[in-house]
Structures are given as C-alpha cells and as structure tokens.
Design a protein around this motif. Structure first.
Motif, short mmCIF file in Angstrom:
data_model
loop_
_atom_site.label_atom_id
_atom_site.label_comp_id
_atom_site.label_asym_id
_atom_site.label_seq_id
_atom_site.Cartn_x
_atom_site.Cartn_y
_atom_site.Cartn_z
N GLU A 55 0.92 -1.35 -0.08
CA GLU A 55 -0.11 0.01 0.15
C GLU A 55 0.80 1.39 0.03
O GLU A 55 0.43 2.36 -0.51
N ALA A 56 1.99 1.16 0.66
CA ALA A 56 2.97 2.37 0.76
C ALA A 56 4.25 1.89 0.61
O ALA A 56 4.85 0.71 1.10
N ALA A 97 0.19 1.92 5.00
CA ALA A 97 0.61 3.08 4.95
C ALA A 97 0.81 3.47 6.48
O ALA A 97 1.67 4.33 6.77
N ASP A 99 4.42 4.57 7.98
CA ASP A 99 4.57 6.03 8.43
C ASP A 99 5.11 5.82 10.15
O ASP A 99 6.16 6.60 10.28
#
Length: 351
Positions: free
Chosen positions: A173-174, A217, A221
């Motif tokens: 996803e990220a 994500a 992060d």
C-alpha cells in the motif's frame, strides 16, 4: 507474440541426443556474462512465450520460460501484484525461465524470499528428451523431494525449462526510501533488522545507508517516524539501479565479486571497494585480489563468493565445492541429464 513451441524444442533436444551435440538453452541472453563459459550449441527459447494461467485471487502465475519479465510485471501491476523476488532485468531484458535458471534475487530477498522460495512448479525437457513436470500451481503442493526448486540457480544444466509456476505478492500500500548516515552502518543495519518494521531493502554505499519500507500506510509511517529522516523521491530509481547492477559502483573496471555471508560478519580482510546489500548478507566487492584469496576469505566467514564480471576466470567463477557437495551435484546431473547435454561446464567443470 505469444507462442507454444514446445514440440520444436523437444525435437531439437532429441536431435541433439542422437548427434551427441550439447545444448545451451538461452532466452534473451541478458545474463550471458554470469557463470562459466558453457559448451554446446545455443538453443533459443525466447520464442516459447506467453502467460499460461493467472488467477490474481490465488496469487499464482504460470508462464512459458521465454516470456519476458517486462510482460509479466506489466500484467501483475494491472492487478496490484508483483514478483516478490524482484529479479534483475539487465538492459531492460530477461525472461522468466532465465530469471529462475540464474537464481538471482533483488534487494527485497531477505524479507520476501529468494527465487526458489517462489517457484511452485516447473515443466521441463530432461536429458532423455522427455517432458517432465514437477510441483504444481498451488502453494501447498510439495510431497517428497522439492524438485521444482532445484532448477532455481541451475543455469540451465539440469534440463530445458518450458514453463514455470510462481507465487506472486500484492504490491504494498505504501513504500518509502530513507537515506541516512549512521556512524557505524553495519551495526545500525543489524539493529534495524531486529525491529518490527516493514523492511524491504537495506543497503550501504560508502557512508550512506539506503533503507526501504513497504507495507500499510500506517505501518510505514510509524516506522519512518521512529527511524527519522524524510522520504527520498529517487528511491524507486535507486533500488532498480541496484537490482540491475547499474549504480556507479558497478561500472568500475576491477573484477566484480558477489559474496554471501551472515549479516553480522565483519568486513573481510580484502583490499577493494565494497557495497553491502541485504542488510549485510550480500557483499559486492570490486577487487584485484586473486580468486583463491577471495574464496578463502568467504570460506573463513562461513559463506561463499562468485566472480560476476571481469577478472581471471580460468579456474572457474564459483566457490569451490567440498567433495561431498560435488558428488551430490554430479548424481543430480546424472539423474536429470545423463548424457551431459545441457550447458556443460556452466556451473562447474565436469557437469
């Protein structure tokens, strides 16, 4: 254009058996530089191409050996998936069969797995001219010896690959890349690998460490905030260049070695320039050191080394095998290729 030319390939193999003419299977030839010089007449497999089956929900793809990696990756990307072993595409070229035969895995390997970890099944032509099938197209298909994975890294010496089934992975996803300059890069990389972070790349070039995070994500992060630093916009370009040996480091004129060791191994006592990948488990070396010295250093570190480009190749390019390992390789070769038909000498002299 996709095509099934397995009949003509089998006929070529059977003809070579009758005339005792060794063969050297070849796709795009993007990895001709790798391994020892092989004997035999080149057999072009690049025309045997096309995806045979692909069910995104099952995370499994089967394709003919000559299918370009670029074609496979484009199809997977459409469905948000990828080849988890991140195979190199030297010069933008390479086939699925060649990727498996070479056994090369990209920067993601310590966290996603190696080429052989993703191979589920193969169809091939053996040294008797017979079509054989090992494994299948499901993840839980192995009973007894895991024969499909033997073809990973065999450099075409065990037979002619016709089709390969591989497990694929969802695209994260990220994904972000961070560039840091720790005081002790190797120690810091080892520490990062002990953390519950979604690592997918960890490489040291000079005094800089390049760290890639891939996952949700929120997970990416959170890890980035703990590590520090800001995302680097050129991250994707860097990892592709590392994968394909296109970084400036690889452009030097000295012999290029690849060494596999335990991640915590101190730098071997060899003169030259180093690049550390796989969080310390893969070391690239530019050095004029004699092959025997490099192999001795690798063995002392309980690892092994291969000469990739340039340098003295008369004594072979791969770490010499212990007698027991040599005997096992010879028995395997005799079983799958009794007449020594396929790529003789590409791995080691004599088989």
């Amino acid at each position: 254009m996709d095509a099934d030319i397995s009949d003509s390939l089998q006929a070529a193999v059977r003809g070579a058996i009758e005339t005792r003419q060794p063969l050297q299977p070849r796709g795009h030839g993007s990895k001709d530089f790798y391994g020892n010089a092989a004997g035999g007449e080149r057999l072009d497999v690049s025309g045997h191409r096309g995806v045979v089956s692909y069910e995104p929900g099952d995370l499994v793809l089967s394709a003919r050996a000559g299918t370009p990696l670029a074609q496979i990756e484009a199809l997977l990307t459409e469905h948000g998936q990828m080849l988890g072993f991140e195979p190199p595409q030297f010069g933008g070229r390479g086939t699925l069969g060649g990727a498996v035969a070479a056994g090369w895995s990209g920067p993601r390997r310590p966290w996603a797995g190696s080429v052989r970890d993703f191979v589920l099944g193969v169809r091939a032509i053996n040294g008797r001219g017979e079509r054989v099938r090992f494994g299948g197209e499901t993840i839980k298909n192995v009973a007894g010896y895991d024969l499909p994975r033997l073809y990973a890294g065999s450099l075409g010496t065990l037979g002619l690959l016709l089709e390969v089934s591989v497990r694929v992975l969802p695209i994260a996803e990220a994904e972000v890349t961070l560039v840091l300059e720790p005081a002790d890069p190797l120690r810091q990389m080892l520490d990062w690998q002990r953390r519950p972070w979604p690592l997918s790349g960890l490489c040291q070039v000079g005094g800089q460490v390049y760290l890639r995070l891939s996952g949700t994500a929120a997970g990416v992060d959170a890890a980035r905030k703990q590590i520090g630093g800001e995302p680097w916009a050129q991250g994707a370009v860097f990892w592709q260049a590392l994968r394909d040996l296109e970084l400036p480091f690889f452009a030097g004129g000295s012999p290029l070695w690849r060494m596999s060791v335990l991640p915590a191994t101190p730098p071997p006592d060899l003169a030259g320039e180093w690049l550390v990948d796989w969080g310390g488990a893969q070391r690239w070396l530019r050095s004029e050191a004699p092959p025997a010295q490099v192999w001795a250093a690798a063995a002392a570190a309980h690892g092994h080394a291969s000469l990739i480009r340039d340098g003295e190749r008369g004594g072979g390019v791969f770490q010499p095998l212990p007698p027991a390992h040599t005997a096992l390789q010879q028995r395997l070769k005799a079983e799958l290729d009794p007449s020594g038909l396929f790529s003789p000498g590409r791995l080691y002299s004599g088989f």
